[in-house]
Design a protein around this motif. Structure first.
Motif, PDB file in Angstrom:
ATOM      1  N   GLY A 436       0.688  -1.407   0.009  1.00 56.67           N
ATOM      2  CA  GLY A 436       0.197  -0.139   0.056  1.00 56.67           C
ATOM      3  C   GLY A 436       0.711   1.204   0.132  1.00 56.67           C
ATOM      4  O   GLY A 436       0.365   2.417   0.315  1.00 56.67           O
ATOM      5  N   ALA A 437       2.169   1.056  -0.233  1.00 55.55           N
ATOM      6  CA  ALA A 437       2.739   2.491  -0.398  1.00 55.55           C
ATOM      7  C   ALA A 437       3.096   2.989  -1.754  1.00 55.55           C
ATOM      8  O   ALA A 437       2.869   2.224  -2.728  1.00 55.55           O
ATOM      9  CB  ALA A 437       4.393   1.977   0.112  1.00 55.55           C
ATOM     10  N   THR A 438       3.252   4.367  -1.788  1.00 50.22           N
ATOM     11  CA  THR A 438       3.350   4.714  -2.919  1.00 50.22           C
ATOM     12  C   THR A 438       4.912   5.482  -2.753  1.00 50.22           C
ATOM     13  O   THR A 438       5.274   6.207  -2.171  1.00 50.22           O
ATOM     14  CB  THR A 438       2.333   6.435  -3.197  1.00 50.22           C
ATOM     15  OG1 THR A 438       0.993   5.571  -3.137  1.00 50.22           O
ATOM     16  CG2 THR A 438       2.489   6.993  -4.618  1.00 50.22           C
ATOM     17  N   LEU A 439       5.635   4.969  -3.902  1.00 48.76           N
ATOM     18  CA  LEU A 439       6.883   5.561  -3.919  1.00 48.76           C
ATOM     19  C   LEU A 439       7.160   6.694  -5.007  1.00 48.76           C
ATOM     20  O   LEU A 439       6.547   6.518  -5.911  1.00 48.76           O
ATOM     21  CB  LEU A 439       7.939   4.272  -4.462  1.00 48.76           C
ATOM     22  CG  LEU A 439       7.708   2.872  -3.546  1.00 48.76           C
ATOM     23  CD1 LEU A 439       8.614   1.918  -4.261  1.00 48.76           C
ATOM     24  CD2 LEU A 439       8.255   3.369  -2.180  1.00 48.76           C
ATOM     25  N   LEU A 440       7.915   7.615  -4.596  1.00 50.11           N
ATOM     26  CA  LEU A 440       8.329   8.721  -5.589  1.00 50.11           C
ATOM     27  C   LEU A 440       9.682   8.883  -5.737  1.00 50.11           C
ATOM     28  O   LEU A 440      10.792   8.290  -5.182  1.00 50.11           O
ATOM     29  CB  LEU A 440       8.270   9.981  -4.499  1.00 50.11           C
ATOM     30  CG  LEU A 440       6.671  10.121  -3.848  1.00 50.11           C
ATOM     31  CD1 LEU A 440       6.799  11.440  -2.984  1.00 50.11           C
ATOM     32  CD2 LEU A 440       5.689  10.286  -4.866  1.00 50.11           C
ATOM     33  N   GLU A 442      13.256  10.907  -7.245  1.00 49.46           N
ATOM     34  CA  GLU A 442      13.789  11.907  -6.855  1.00 49.46           C
ATOM     35  C   GLU A 442      13.465  13.379  -7.101  1.00 49.46           C
ATOM     36  O   GLU A 442      13.660  14.421  -6.538  1.00 49.46           O
ATOM     37  CB  GLU A 442      15.610  12.032  -7.298  1.00 49.46           C
ATOM     38  CG  GLU A 442      15.770  12.217  -8.900  1.00 49.46           C
ATOM     39  CD  GLU A 442      15.733  11.006  -9.696  1.00 49.46           C
ATOM     40  OE1 GLU A 442      16.435  10.826 -10.734  1.00 49.46           O
ATOM     41  OE2 GLU A 442      14.728   9.842  -9.209  1.00 49.46           O
ATOM     42  N   HIS A 443      12.597  13.469  -8.439  1.00 51.47           N
ATOM     43  CA  HIS A 443      11.782  14.527  -8.553  1.00 51.47           C
ATOM     44  C   HIS A 443      10.416  14.815  -7.903  1.00 51.47           C
ATOM     45  O   HIS A 443       9.780  15.749  -8.021  1.00 51.47           O
ATOM     46  CB  HIS A 443      11.551  14.966 -10.147  1.00 51.47           C
ATOM     47  CG  HIS A 443      12.972  14.615 -10.828  1.00 51.47           C
ATOM     48  ND1 HIS A 443      13.781  15.508 -10.798  1.00 51.47           N
ATOM     49  CD2 HIS A 443      13.284  13.836 -11.717  1.00 51.47           C
ATOM     50  CE1 HIS A 443      15.069  15.065 -11.414  1.00 51.47           C
ATOM     51  NE2 HIS A 443      14.642  13.986 -12.153  1.00 51.47           N
ATOM     52  N   GLY A 444      10.025  13.844  -7.000  1.00 52.79           N
ATOM     53  CA  GLY A 444       9.020  13.830  -6.440  1.00 52.79           C
ATOM     54  C   GLY A 444       7.617  13.168  -7.054  1.00 52.79           C
ATOM     55  O   GLY A 444       6.656  13.504  -6.704  1.00 52.79           O
ATOM     56  N   ASN A 445       7.939  12.635  -8.317  1.00 57.05           N
ATOM     57  CA  ASN A 445       6.961  12.193  -9.116  1.00 57.05           C
ATOM     58  C   ASN A 445       6.621  10.512  -8.794  1.00 57.05           C
ATOM     59  O   ASN A 445       7.550   9.860  -8.305  1.00 57.05           O
ATOM     60  CB  ASN A 445       7.360  12.094 -10.548  1.00 57.05           C
ATOM     61  CG  ASN A 445       7.572  13.427 -11.036  1.00 57.05           C
ATOM     62  OD1 ASN A 445       6.762  14.374 -10.727  1.00 57.05           O
ATOM     63  ND2 ASN A 445       8.678  13.553 -11.956  1.00 57.05           N
ATOM     64  N   THR A 446       5.351  10.181  -8.861  1.00 54.91           N
ATOM     65  CA  THR A 446       4.983   8.893  -8.505  1.00 54.91           C
ATOM     66  C   THR A 446       5.651   7.817  -9.379  1.00 54.91           C
ATOM     67  O   THR A 446       5.336   8.136 -10.500  1.00 54.91           O
ATOM     68  CB  THR A 446       3.250   8.741  -8.224  1.00 54.91           C
ATOM     69  OG1 THR A 446       2.926   9.694  -7.574  1.00 54.91           O
ATOM     70  CG2 THR A 446       3.101   7.233  -7.965  1.00 54.91           C
ATOM     71  N   LEU A 447       6.328   6.736  -8.748  1.00 54.62           N
ATOM     72  CA  LEU A 447       7.008   5.894  -9.645  1.00 54.62           C
ATOM     73  C   LEU A 447       5.756   4.870 -10.272  1.00 54.62           C
ATOM     74  O   LEU A 447       5.368   4.254  -9.022  1.00 54.62           O
ATOM     75  CB  LEU A 447       7.969   5.063  -8.626  1.00 54.62           C
ATOM     76  CG  LEU A 447       9.205   5.906  -8.987  1.00 54.62           C
ATOM     77  CD1 LEU A 447      10.075   5.512  -7.728  1.00 54.62           C
ATOM     78  CD2 LEU A 447       9.978   5.679 -10.318  1.00 54.62           C
ATOM     79  N   PRO A 448       5.282   4.526 -11.261  1.00 54.12           N
ATOM     80  CA  PRO A 448       4.512   3.457 -11.478  1.00 54.12           C
ATOM     81  C   PRO A 448       5.172   2.072 -11.273  1.00 54.12           C
ATOM     82  O   PRO A 448       6.384   2.119 -11.360  1.00 54.12           O
ATOM     83  CB  PRO A 448       4.288   3.833 -12.962  1.00 54.12           C
ATOM     84  CG  PRO A 448       5.512   4.483 -13.581  1.00 54.12           C
ATOM     85  CD  PRO A 448       5.824   5.356 -12.469  1.00 54.12           C
ATOM     86  N   GLN A 478       1.487  -2.971   7.883  1.00 50.31           N
ATOM     87  CA  GLN A 478       1.267  -2.116   8.945  1.00 50.31           C
ATOM     88  C   GLN A 478       2.231  -0.910   8.985  1.00 50.31           C
ATOM     89  O   GLN A 478       1.917   0.163   9.700  1.00 50.31           O
ATOM     90  CB  GLN A 478       1.516  -2.900  10.204  1.00 50.31           C
ATOM     91  CG  GLN A 478       2.768  -3.455  10.268  1.00 50.31           C
ATOM     92  CD  GLN A 478       2.874  -4.799  11.455  1.00 50.31           C
ATOM     93  OE1 GLN A 478       2.004  -5.595  11.478  1.00 50.31           O
ATOM     94  NE2 GLN A 478       3.882  -4.810  12.038  1.00 50.31           N
ATOM     95  N   LEU A 479       3.556  -0.937   8.201  1.00 52.58           N
ATOM     96  CA  LEU A 479       4.576  -0.107   8.142  1.00 52.58           C
ATOM     97  C   LEU A 479       4.335   1.077   6.970  1.00 52.58           C
ATOM     98  O   LEU A 479       4.446   2.240   7.181  1.00 52.58           O
ATOM     99  CB  LEU A 479       5.950  -0.599   7.987  1.00 52.58           C
ATOM    100  CG  LEU A 479       6.388  -1.758   9.171  1.00 52.58           C
ATOM    101  CD1 LEU A 479       7.467  -2.241   8.653  1.00 52.58           C
ATOM    102  CD2 LEU A 479       6.686  -0.589  10.307  1.00 52.58           C
ATOM    103  N   LEU A 480       3.682   0.532   5.943  1.00 52.33           N
ATOM    104  CA  LEU A 480       3.571   1.116   4.911  1.00 52.33           C
ATOM    105  C   LEU A 480       2.371   1.612   4.285  1.00 52.33           C
ATOM    106  O   LEU A 480       2.347   2.654   3.264  1.00 52.33           O
ATOM    107  CB  LEU A 480       4.420   0.307   3.483  1.00 52.33           C
ATOM    108  CG  LEU A 480       6.129  -0.112   4.025  1.00 52.33           C
ATOM    109  CD1 LEU A 480       6.492  -0.950   2.687  1.00 52.33           C
ATOM    110  CD2 LEU A 480       6.733   1.150   4.161  1.00 52.33           C
ATOM    111  N   LYS A 481       1.340   0.936   4.611  1.00 49.70           N
ATOM    112  CA  LYS A 481       0.149   1.324   3.922  1.00 49.70           C
ATOM    113  C   LYS A 481      -0.400   2.760   3.814  1.00 49.70           C
ATOM    114  O   LYS A 481      -0.465   3.366   5.169  1.00 49.70           O
ATOM    115  CB  LYS A 481      -1.210   0.220   4.690  1.00 49.70           C
ATOM    116  CG  LYS A 481      -2.609   0.338   3.957  1.00 49.70           C
ATOM    117  CD  LYS A 481      -3.422  -0.684   4.393  1.00 49.70           C
ATOM    118  CE  LYS A 481      -4.608  -0.630   3.704  1.00 49.70           C
ATOM    119  NZ  LYS A 481      -5.673  -1.571   4.172  1.00 49.70           N
ATOM    120  N   GLY A 482      -0.874   3.281   3.072  1.00 54.87           N
ATOM    121  CA  GLY A 482      -1.120   4.690   2.676  1.00 54.87           C
ATOM    122  C   GLY A 482      -0.157   5.775   2.890  1.00 54.87           C
ATOM    123  O   GLY A 482      -0.496   6.694   2.807  1.00 54.87           O
TER     124      GLY A 482
END
Length: 502
Positions: A436-440, A442-448, A478-482
């Motif tokens: 459930g994590a969203t990774l960005l 280095e420019h702050g863009n969401t990584l597909p 429990q660590l990464l969701k949302g």
């Protein structure tokens, strides 16, 4: 130690008297060292070894197409095809066996990193992960985590002993490396290092090669030397004393290996198997990997060179390869089976020929580094015991999750430090996204996910999750969701605690 006269006689009867041609030129210390080396050789078996090597080198490998058939479906389990309930049952069974201290892991680590361009053991290699961890550290931490998972599930303490087979080349540096790093948190008494035998390299006409005037060209006897080494070093007795009944055996160079994989162990135990092999689906028909199949009704690994292209390309009704079970040197054995092999079968193992460039001294005593193969090294393979199994099973896993070997230096097309590193980072990106994590970037863009999780991508997202935090993706929700997290992300124990506290 044997006397010079005894050694001379043995060498003469083996047709190898040239070994002592430089004896008059050696000083006292060199003579003592050489005599010691020759005394440790199996001089009685030397003649058979040299003649067998020359014979094997001269005979072409036979095609087995008429005699092979796939492993029957009832002997196969699969991460992709087996139902979820079965997979959960097998995992619980495996964790229970681990909890009861009945499972050990055995690492085959006799090889140096020569093809990687280094002279130290492969396990000490750092593929360039953000954390800088070596293969040995990653594997140690996975053992710690699987012990913790079994402990937590059943509320008790357990130990998974780690047996490490080294060679003359790798034993001392491996011992030193572990000691200097405080065994990466494992109890030293639960790490058992032992050495496999070395055997001489020989010329194409069956003569032992001299590496120096007073030194034989020696090489480890292949990972199938395990079975003799278990006897030589009384390792089976140690296993018995600890109550270990099941062994997970694997090769040092796979960065994705699941140490003491409870699903694999549980599957094999549930099936009553004495011997099992993990496999991955071949990527394409001519992929140069051995295939697990049956030959004349007996389970074994057939090398890709022993199958004709038309057989390799055969497909089933669904379009899948008939011979798709690629061997990845990842095996299950019962201790009872290994005991059987040690007592009855180890001397029947097939010898395999490897043509190598072996440095040598010429007749004038000059050092020569050959540019093409000039010698034969005879090897046994760990899978050569499959035909002796009474109940052999196969467990298919997903390549992207469990197999990325490190064999070549960067610059090679496959199996190099970059592909190994990317495989692990890509897997960890998949885990983080699934949690459930969203990774960005280095420019702050969401990584597909597609961009961040491909092992073939030369720039996957830098997301590394310590094995001490998650063994195989569990416990991350429990660590990464949302959460939205910038990369590089190194999720070690300290960072995990910080996230828990937020």
């Amino acid at each position: 130690m044997l006397s010079l006269e005894q050694v001379k006689q043995s060498l003469e009867s083996a047709g190898q008297s040239h070994v002592l041609q430089f004896w008059p030129e050696l000083c006292e210390v060199e003579r003592d060292s050489f005599l010691q080396e020759l005394s440790q050789l199996d001089l009685k078996g030397l003649k058979d070894h040299c003649e067998g090597a020359a014979r094997s080198a001269a005979s072409p490998s036979a095609s087995l197409d008429q005699h092979i058939e796939p492993v029957p479906p009832e002997s196969i389990g699969s991460v992709r095809k087996s139902d979820k309930d079965s997979l959960a049952e097998w995992e619980n069974e495996g964790l229970l066996q681990i909890l009861e201290n009945r499972v050990g892991v055995l690492l085959l680590a006799g090889g140096q990193g020569t093809r990687l361009g280094v002279q130290y053991p492969k396990g000490m290699y750092n593929v360039g992960l953000p954390s800088g961890k070596t293969l040995y550290q990653i594997q140690t931490e996975r053992i710690q985590k699987i012990q913790e998972l079994a402990d937590r599930k059943y509320g008790s303490k357990c130990i998974v002993p780690w047996y490490i087979m080294t060679s003359e080349f790798t034993l001392a540096p491996t011992e030193k490396f572990f000691k200097e790093n405080n065994y990466f948190g494992l109890e030293p008494s639960n790490i058992v290092m032992f050495e496999q035998r070395m055997i001489p390299a020989v010329t194409f006409d069956g003569k032992v090669i001299l590496q120096g005037k007073g030194k034989l060209a020696m090489a480890p006897d292949g990972n199938g030397g395990l079975y003799q080494a278990l006897v030589d070093n009384k390792v089976l007795e140690d296993m018995k004393k600890r109550g270990v009944e099941y062994l997970h055996v694997y090769c040092v160079d796979n960065i994705l290996v699941k140490m003491a994989d409870p699903v694999f162990i549980g599957f094999c135990v549930s099936k009553g198997a004495d011997c099992g092999a993990k496999v991955v689906e071949k990527a394409y028909p001519a992929e140069p990997v051995g295939v697990v199949c049956r030959v004349r009704g007996v389970s074994q690994v057939v090398e890709y060179s022993e199958i004709q292209p038309e057989t390799a390309e055969l497909r089933g009704p669904g379009g899948e390869l008939v011979y798709s079970a690629g061997n990845i040197c990842n095996h299950f054995f019962t201790r009872a089976f290994l005991q059987d092999v040690a007592e009855k079968f180890k001397d029947q193992l097939e010898q395999h020929v490897a043509f190598k460039k072996v440095p040598f001294v010429d007749l004038c005593g000059n050092q020569v580094k050959p540019t093409k193969p000039n010698g034969i090294k005879m090897e046994k393979f760990v899978f050569d015991v499959f035909p002796f199994s009474r109940n052999f099973v196969v467990f298919e896993v997903v390549r992207e999750d469990e197999f990325s070997p490190l064999k070549n230096a960067d610059g090679a097309a496959t199996d190099n430090p970059t592909t190994a590193r990317n495989s692990l980072l890509a897997q960890h990106c998949r885990w983080a996204t699934a949690a459930g994590a969203t990774l960005l970037d280095e420019h702050g863009n969401t990584l597909p996910l597609t961009a961040s999780a491909s092992a073939g991508d030369s720039h996957p997202a830098l997301c590394e999750i310590s094995p001490l935090v998650s063994y195989f993706g569990e416990g991350l929700e429990q660590l990464l969701k949302g959460r939205t997290l910038p990369t590089p992300l190194i999720l070690d124990e300290k960072r995990a605690k910080e996230l828990q506290a937020q």
